[in-house]
Design an enzyme around this catalytic site. Structure first.
Site, short mmCIF file in Angstrom:
data_model
loop_
_atom_site.label_atom_id
_atom_site.label_comp_id
_atom_site.label_asym_id
_atom_site.label_seq_id
_atom_site.Cartn_x
_atom_site.Cartn_y
_atom_site.Cartn_z
N GLY A 238 1.21 3.74 -6.40
CA GLY A 238 0.06 3.15 -7.08
C GLY A 238 -0.38 3.98 -8.28
N HIS A 239 -0.37 5.31 -8.12
CA HIS A 239 -0.87 6.18 -9.19
C HIS A 239 -0.01 6.06 -10.45
CE1 HIS A 239 -3.04 9.54 -10.92
NE2 HIS A 239 -1.90 10.18 -11.15
N VAL B 73 2.15 8.10 -4.83
CA VAL B 73 2.86 8.06 -6.10
C VAL B 73 3.01 6.62 -6.61
CG1 VAL B 73 5.17 8.37 -7.10
CG2 VAL B 73 4.07 10.25 -5.88
N ILE C 204 7.56 -1.19 -5.71
CA ILE C 204 8.14 0.03 -6.27
C ILE C 204 8.68 0.88 -5.12
CG2 ILE C 204 7.74 2.10 -7.64
CD1 ILE C 204 7.39 -0.46 -9.23
N LEU D 50 -7.20 0.82 -15.20
CA LEU D 50 -6.65 0.14 -14.03
C LEU D 50 -6.68 1.00 -12.78
CD1 LEU D 50 -5.22 -2.41 -12.94
CD2 LEU D 50 -3.05 -1.29 -13.49
N ASN D 51 -6.39 2.29 -12.89
CA ASN D 51 -6.40 3.15 -11.71
C ASN D 51 -7.80 3.34 -11.13
OD1 ASN D 51 -3.64 5.22 -12.78
ND2 ASN D 51 -3.67 3.72 -11.13
N TYR D 52 -8.84 3.03 -11.92
CA TYR D 52 -10.21 3.02 -11.39
C TYR D 52 -10.60 1.57 -11.11
CZ TYR D 52 -10.73 7.81 -13.29
OH TYR D 52 -10.59 9.14 -13.58
N ARG E 283 0.84 -1.20 0.00
CA ARG E 283 0.00 0.00 0.00
C ARG E 283 0.87 1.25 0.00
NH1 ARG E 283 -4.59 1.04 4.64
NH2 ARG E 283 -2.78 1.41 5.98
#
Length: 537
Positions: free
Chosen positions: A185-186, A183, A243, A478-480, A112
């Site tokens: 995940g986005h 940053v 990441i 994907l981000n939604y 997360r």
């Protein structure tokens, strides 16, 4: 009507048990904490104070650490399974040790950064699991002369925008509107914002990255190779590793930009406005981004009646005179006038977009706040490739009023997005797509019936939109994150299950992502309910 994109998502999902399990005796005792702490201690320096970064369920701070970055209250009920541990690394070596110890002890690891995952996949699971929460890894190093920055994955977009502004008033970065997004995940999912038509996605400006792989190694772009680097700039980093940081290329912004908001209802010719918007917004000057918000609303002219409110919310990378020269010629239906326009700096426009649009824009330091009001919500997405006719728009208005409180956010594409090949990054929705659609519903009550009704409403509207959106596959962003389009149990059928949602998110890029995943994480250690699967053995 406020922008809806910043708000997280919902759904009372029954996740199926994932392949690695803990025995009931482990899951029911503090031995998980003890064994994990012993492993971390062996794998880190003696001076690291490892106990300070690991929280067990019996720790008095556990609940606060869990909920501080939990943005969707749907996933914080008494019945929601909680992680056995939360690990909050303060340096990169802690991440390496966490990955290796999770492997050693057979623990399912969830990763997360900002917690805006619409379906909570970064912090919930139906099996025993732990959370690796990287909110402490938030350093940002901006080099204005080179127009680059290294930003750690636990930093927020607000912090990134602010640090850029500290060094340069004529640089920015094309990323999301919501400033509390993490940053990691986005950017790994694509990254979409108000400069998308001018500069493309966030992932189109990533130069390098640092990632911890399944073997606990820290790899940069050269060490990981171009295949893995390609996969983590749009394919979702959590499927491939952890990441740590991205190196990004800054973009130029003018000293003065212009923002505006125009609102109309059906009796003010909103249908004509929306119809024309579909052709103008994706094709106009790339420096002009006009988001369209559609929402059922009470009629001001007919008491007790419902109507549709249409709001155009916009950023133009230039002054108001330049903007009006465009809209007067291309979009007279908008009725934009000088008094509707506000000229501000780019950093002020960031604050304006998150809701400070009432003439009281605060100081840029506001962007450093991580406070975010968690709510109950659900989101879905679509892509429009052909304009919706006026007759069909009028039919859609009736259906929206019939459904209830579900809103639509139309985000125009075109511009730079149409110039970048679909295979350049895993994000494929470029040329041929006019509009990205977000469906949005929120509620504030814990009553399960209220949540159930809200979910039914958003799914009904999604169904009604079927004739007007992309097909074969019906595309998604994907981000939604949206588990309605498919999930995987990460078992023997994971490839078959993963392909169902994978082609919707990634189209033809899905198979390449699977090959990369199989090569770098063949035993599927990094997994969630919508991760990239490995090839069947």
């Amino acid at each position: 009507m406020k922008p809806l994109t910043c708000l997280p998502s919902l759904f009372a999902l029954l996740f199926i048990v994932v392949s690695h399990h803990l025995s009931p005796s482990w899951a029911a005792s503090d031995s998980v904490y003890d064994n994990f702490l012993q492993c971390l201690t062996r794998r880190t320096q003696p001076s690291d104070n490892i106990s300070d970064i690991v929280y067990s369920q019996s720790n008095s701070s556990f609940t606060n650490v869990l909920t501080s970055y939990l943005r969707n209250r749907r996933f914080n009920s008494s019945s929601t399974r909680k992680p056995l541990l939360i690990v909050t690394p303060k340096q990169e070596s802690h991440v390496q040790a966490t990955v290796l110890c999770s492997k050693d002890l057979g623990l399912h690891l969830k990763i997360r950064s900002g917690g805006h995952d619409y379906e909570g996949l970064s912090y919930i699971s139906d099996d025993a699991f732990i959370i690796l929460d990287i909110f402490n890894l938030r350093s940002i190093d901006v080099d204005a002369k080179e127009e680059t920055a290294w930003v750690q994955a636990g930093a927020t977009l607000g912090e990134l925008y602010y640090r850029i502004w500290e060094k340069s008033k004529v640089h920015g970065f094309p990323a999301g509107v919501c400033t509390t997004l993490g940053v990691g995940g986005h950017l790994s999912g694509g990254g979409y914002g108000t400069m998308v038509r001018k500069y493309g996605l966030s992932v189109d400006h990533i130069l390098d990255a640092r990632i911890v792989d399944v073997r606990g190694r820290i790899l940069d772009r050269k060490a990981m190779g171009e295949d893995l680097f390609w996969a983590i700039i749009g394919g979702g980093g959590a499927s491939f590793g952890v990441i740590l940081a991205y190196e990004i290329k800054l973009v130029p912004v003018p000293e003065t930009v212009t923002v505006f908001r125009i609102q109309k209802t059906l009796d003010q010719n909103a249908t004509d406005l929306v119809y024309k918007w579909q052709s103008v917004a994706p094709s106009t000057d790339p420096g002009l981004f006009m988001r369209l918000l559609l929402q059922p609303a009470a009629s001001k002219t007919e008491k007790g009646q419902q109507t549709i409110g249409a709001s155009v919310v916009a950023l133009f990378l230039g002054n108001s005179d330049q903007l009006l020269a465009i809209t007067d010629k291309e979009f007279p239906e908008l009725g934009l006038k000088k008094e509707n326009c506000t000229e501000i700096s780019w950093i002020e426009s960031v604050l304006w977009w998150i809701g400070f649009d009432n003439g009281t824009i605060p100081a840029p330091e506001t962007l450093l706040s991580r406070d975010y009001p968690a709510s109950f919500f659900k989101r879905k997405s679509d892509y429009i490739q052909t304009p919706i006719t006026k007759d069909n728009l009028e039919w859609l208005w009736k259906k929206m009023i019939e459904v209830g409180k579900v809103g639509l956010v139309f985000n125009p594409l075109g511009g730079r997005m149409s110039e970048i090949p679909a295979s350049a990054t895993p994000f494929p929705h470029r040329a041929g797509n006019l509009v990205k659609v977000q469906y949005s519903v929120n509620w504030n009550e814990e009553d399960p019936e209220v949540g159930k009704k809200s979910l039914e409403q958003i799914r009904r509207l999604y169904s009604y939109m079927t004739p007007f959106v992309s097909k074969n596959p019906r595309r998604a962003f994907l981000n939604y994150r949206d588990i309605d389009i498919g999930t995987t149990t990460n078992g023997n059928n994971s490839y078959k299950e993963g392909r169902v949602y994978g082609v919707k998110y990634f189209n033809d890029n899905f198979e390449r992502l699977v090959k990369v995943k199989t090569a770098v994480d063949p035993n599927n250690f990094f997994r969630n309910e919508q991760s990239i699967p490995t090839l069947p053995k």
